[in-house]
Design a protein around this motif. Structure first.
Motif, PDB file in Angstrom:
ATOM      1  N   MET A  30      36.047  54.429  41.588  1.00  0.00           N
ATOM      2  CA  MET A  30      36.432  53.526  42.675  1.00  0.00           C
ATOM      3  C   MET A  30      35.501  52.316  42.736  1.00  0.00           C
ATOM      4  O   MET A  30      35.962  51.187  42.948  1.00  0.00           O
ATOM      5  CB  MET A  30      36.435  54.267  44.015  1.00  0.00           C
ATOM      6  CG  MET A  30      37.537  55.296  44.137  1.00  0.00           C
ATOM      7  SD  MET A  30      39.181  54.590  43.967  1.00  0.00           S
ATOM      8  CE  MET A  30      39.297  53.698  45.491  1.00  0.00           C
ATOM      9  N   VAL A  31      34.199  52.523  42.564  1.00  0.00           N
ATOM     10  CA  VAL A  31      33.245  51.413  42.556  1.00  0.00           C
ATOM     11  C   VAL A  31      33.551  50.478  41.391  1.00  0.00           C
ATOM     12  O   VAL A  31      33.536  49.253  41.539  1.00  0.00           O
ATOM     13  CB  VAL A  31      31.791  51.929  42.489  1.00  0.00           C
ATOM     14  CG1 VAL A  31      30.812  50.808  42.187  1.00  0.00           C
ATOM     15  CG2 VAL A  31      31.420  52.636  43.776  1.00  0.00           C
ATOM     16  N   PHE A  32      33.848  51.043  40.230  1.00  0.00           N
ATOM     17  CA  PHE A  32      34.198  50.237  39.067  1.00  0.00           C
ATOM     18  C   PHE A  32      35.448  49.403  39.343  1.00  0.00           C
ATOM     19  O   PHE A  32      35.470  48.202  39.083  1.00  0.00           O
ATOM     20  CB  PHE A  32      34.419  51.139  37.846  1.00  0.00           C
ATOM     21  CG  PHE A  32      34.879  50.394  36.626  1.00  0.00           C
ATOM     22  CD1 PHE A  32      33.968  49.701  35.846  1.00  0.00           C
ATOM     23  CD2 PHE A  32      36.214  50.379  36.273  1.00  0.00           C
ATOM     24  CE1 PHE A  32      34.391  49.000  34.736  1.00  0.00           C
ATOM     25  CE2 PHE A  32      36.641  49.681  35.156  1.00  0.00           C
ATOM     26  CZ  PHE A  32      35.726  48.990  34.382  1.00  0.00           C
ATOM     27  N   THR A  33      36.475  50.022  39.890  1.00  0.00           N
ATOM     28  CA  THR A  33      37.725  49.326  40.186  1.00  0.00           C
ATOM     29  C   THR A  33      37.519  48.243  41.236  1.00  0.00           C
ATOM     30  O   THR A  33      38.044  47.133  41.117  1.00  0.00           O
ATOM     31  CB  THR A  33      38.799  50.325  40.656  1.00  0.00           C
ATOM     32  OG1 THR A  33      38.957  51.328  39.654  1.00  0.00           O
ATOM     33  CG2 THR A  33      40.123  49.642  40.915  1.00  0.00           C
ATOM     34  N   PHE A  34      36.735  48.550  42.261  1.00  0.00           N
ATOM     35  CA  PHE A  34      36.434  47.578  43.315  1.00  0.00           C
ATOM     36  C   PHE A  34      35.700  46.370  42.727  1.00  0.00           C
ATOM     37  O   PHE A  34      36.050  45.221  43.013  1.00  0.00           O
ATOM     38  CB  PHE A  34      35.589  48.244  44.410  1.00  0.00           C
ATOM     39  CG  PHE A  34      35.190  47.311  45.510  1.00  0.00           C
ATOM     40  CD1 PHE A  34      36.100  46.935  46.483  1.00  0.00           C
ATOM     41  CD2 PHE A  34      33.901  46.808  45.565  1.00  0.00           C
ATOM     42  CE1 PHE A  34      35.735  46.066  47.495  1.00  0.00           C
ATOM     43  CE2 PHE A  34      33.525  45.934  46.567  1.00  0.00           C
ATOM     44  CZ  PHE A  34      34.437  45.563  47.535  1.00  0.00           C
ATOM     45  N   THR A  35      34.704  46.618  41.893  1.00  0.00           N
ATOM     46  CA  THR A  35      33.942  45.539  41.273  1.00  0.00           C
ATOM     47  C   THR A  35      34.837  44.677  40.388  1.00  0.00           C
ATOM     48  O   THR A  35      34.784  43.443  40.435  1.00  0.00           O
ATOM     49  CB  THR A  35      32.771  46.117  40.452  1.00  0.00           C
ATOM     50  OG1 THR A  35      31.975  46.948  41.304  1.00  0.00           O
ATOM     51  CG2 THR A  35      31.917  45.018  39.853  1.00  0.00           C
ATOM     52  N   ILE A  38      37.016  42.512  42.633  1.00  0.00           N
ATOM     53  CA  ILE A  38      36.262  41.433  43.276  1.00  0.00           C
ATOM     54  C   ILE A  38      35.960  40.315  42.286  1.00  0.00           C
ATOM     55  O   ILE A  38      36.111  39.131  42.600  1.00  0.00           O
ATOM     56  CB  ILE A  38      34.964  41.963  43.923  1.00  0.00           C
ATOM     57  CG1 ILE A  38      35.305  42.898  45.085  1.00  0.00           C
ATOM     58  CG2 ILE A  38      34.058  40.834  44.380  1.00  0.00           C
ATOM     59  CD1 ILE A  38      36.108  42.260  46.200  1.00  0.00           C
ATOM     60  N   VAL A  39      35.547  40.670  41.087  1.00  0.00           N
ATOM     61  CA  VAL A  39      35.269  39.651  40.064  1.00  0.00           C
ATOM     62  C   VAL A  39      36.536  38.849  39.765  1.00  0.00           C
ATOM     63  O   VAL A  39      36.500  37.620  39.688  1.00  0.00           O
ATOM     64  CB  VAL A  39      34.695  40.290  38.781  1.00  0.00           C
ATOM     65  CG1 VAL A  39      34.640  39.288  37.641  1.00  0.00           C
ATOM     66  CG2 VAL A  39      33.318  40.875  39.044  1.00  0.00           C
ATOM     67  N   THR A  40      37.655  39.528  39.639  1.00  0.00           N
ATOM     68  CA  THR A  40      38.928  38.845  39.376  1.00  0.00           C
ATOM     69  C   THR A  40      39.292  37.913  40.528  1.00  0.00           C
ATOM     70  O   THR A  40      39.693  36.765  40.312  1.00  0.00           O
ATOM     71  CB  THR A  40      40.052  39.864  39.138  1.00  0.00           C
ATOM     72  OG1 THR A  40      39.688  40.708  38.045  1.00  0.00           O
ATOM     73  CG2 THR A  40      41.368  39.173  38.832  1.00  0.00           C
ATOM     74  N   ILE A  41      39.144  38.380  41.749  1.00  0.00           N
ATOM     75  CA  ILE A  41      39.468  37.558  42.924  1.00  0.00           C
ATOM     76  C   ILE A  41      38.578  36.323  42.985  1.00  0.00           C
ATOM     77  O   ILE A  41      39.059  35.213  43.271  1.00  0.00           O
ATOM     78  CB  ILE A  41      39.350  38.399  44.214  1.00  0.00           C
ATOM     79  CG1 ILE A  41      40.496  39.402  44.278  1.00  0.00           C
ATOM     80  CG2 ILE A  41      39.327  37.509  45.456  1.00  0.00           C
ATOM     81  CD1 ILE A  41      40.343  40.451  45.361  1.00  0.00           C
ATOM     82  N   VAL A  42      37.299  36.481  42.708  1.00  0.00           N
ATOM     83  CA  VAL A  42      36.380  35.339  42.738  1.00  0.00           C
ATOM     84  C   VAL A  42      36.788  34.297  41.698  1.00  0.00           C
ATOM     85  O   VAL A  42      36.812  33.097  41.986  1.00  0.00           O
ATOM     86  CB  VAL A  42      34.919  35.805  42.524  1.00  0.00           C
ATOM     87  CG1 VAL A  42      33.996  34.637  42.232  1.00  0.00           C
ATOM     88  CG2 VAL A  42      34.434  36.590  43.723  1.00  0.00           C
ATOM     89  N   VAL A  43      37.124  34.739  40.509  1.00  0.00           N
ATOM     90  CA  VAL A  43      37.541  33.805  39.457  1.00  0.00           C
ATOM     91  C   VAL A  43      38.829  33.078  39.852  1.00  0.00           C
ATOM     92  O   VAL A  43      38.933  31.857  39.709  1.00  0.00           O
ATOM     93  CB  VAL A  43      37.719  34.548  38.109  1.00  0.00           C
ATOM     94  CG1 VAL A  43      38.447  33.680  37.096  1.00  0.00           C
ATOM     95  CG2 VAL A  43      36.377  34.984  37.566  1.00  0.00           C
ATOM     96  N   VAL A  44      39.794  33.794  40.375  1.00  0.00           N
ATOM     97  CA  VAL A  44      41.069  33.180  40.765  1.00  0.00           C
ATOM     98  C   VAL A  44      40.864  32.200  41.918  1.00  0.00           C
ATOM     99  O   VAL A  44      41.379  31.076  41.878  1.00  0.00           O
ATOM    100  CB  VAL A  44      42.105  34.265  41.134  1.00  0.00           C
ATOM    101  CG1 VAL A  44      43.326  33.657  41.804  1.00  0.00           C
ATOM    102  CG2 VAL A  44      42.508  35.046  39.898  1.00  0.00           C
ATOM    103  N   LEU A  45      40.129  32.591  42.932  1.00  0.00           N
ATOM    104  CA  LEU A  45      39.912  31.694  44.067  1.00  0.00           C
ATOM    105  C   LEU A  45      39.139  30.446  43.660  1.00  0.00           C
ATOM    106  O   LEU A  45      39.423  29.345  44.146  1.00  0.00           O
ATOM    107  CB  LEU A  45      39.197  32.433  45.201  1.00  0.00           C
ATOM    108  CG  LEU A  45      40.026  33.499  45.909  1.00  0.00           C
ATOM    109  CD1 LEU A  45      39.198  34.188  46.988  1.00  0.00           C
ATOM    110  CD2 LEU A  45      41.290  32.912  46.492  1.00  0.00           C
TER     111      LEU A  45
END
Length: 58
Positions: A30-35, A38-45
């Motif tokens: 779950m921590v891996f998936t969350f990380t 989050i990395v994907t969201i930061v790049v897209v935003l």
């Protein structure tokens, strides 16, 4: 932006299999998936922000 997201996915999937996370406990997965998310969201935003700024400059 699409290439960055694809690169993030390739790295994340590679890490998942190389680190044998499929055998890890649920919390670790779950921590891996969350990380990864989050990395994907930061790049897209960030990319969308740059697009918005570029459009305003016209």
């Amino acid at each position: 932006m699409v290439l960055w997201v694809l690169a993030i996915d390739v790295v994340a999937i590679t890490v998942y299999y190389v680190a044998h996370l499929s055998r890890a406990d649920e919390r670790t997965r779950m921590v891996f998936t969350f990380t990864w998310s989050i990395v994907t969201i930061v790049v897209v935003l960030t990319a969308l922000r740059r697009i918005r700024i570029a459009r305003r400059g016209r």
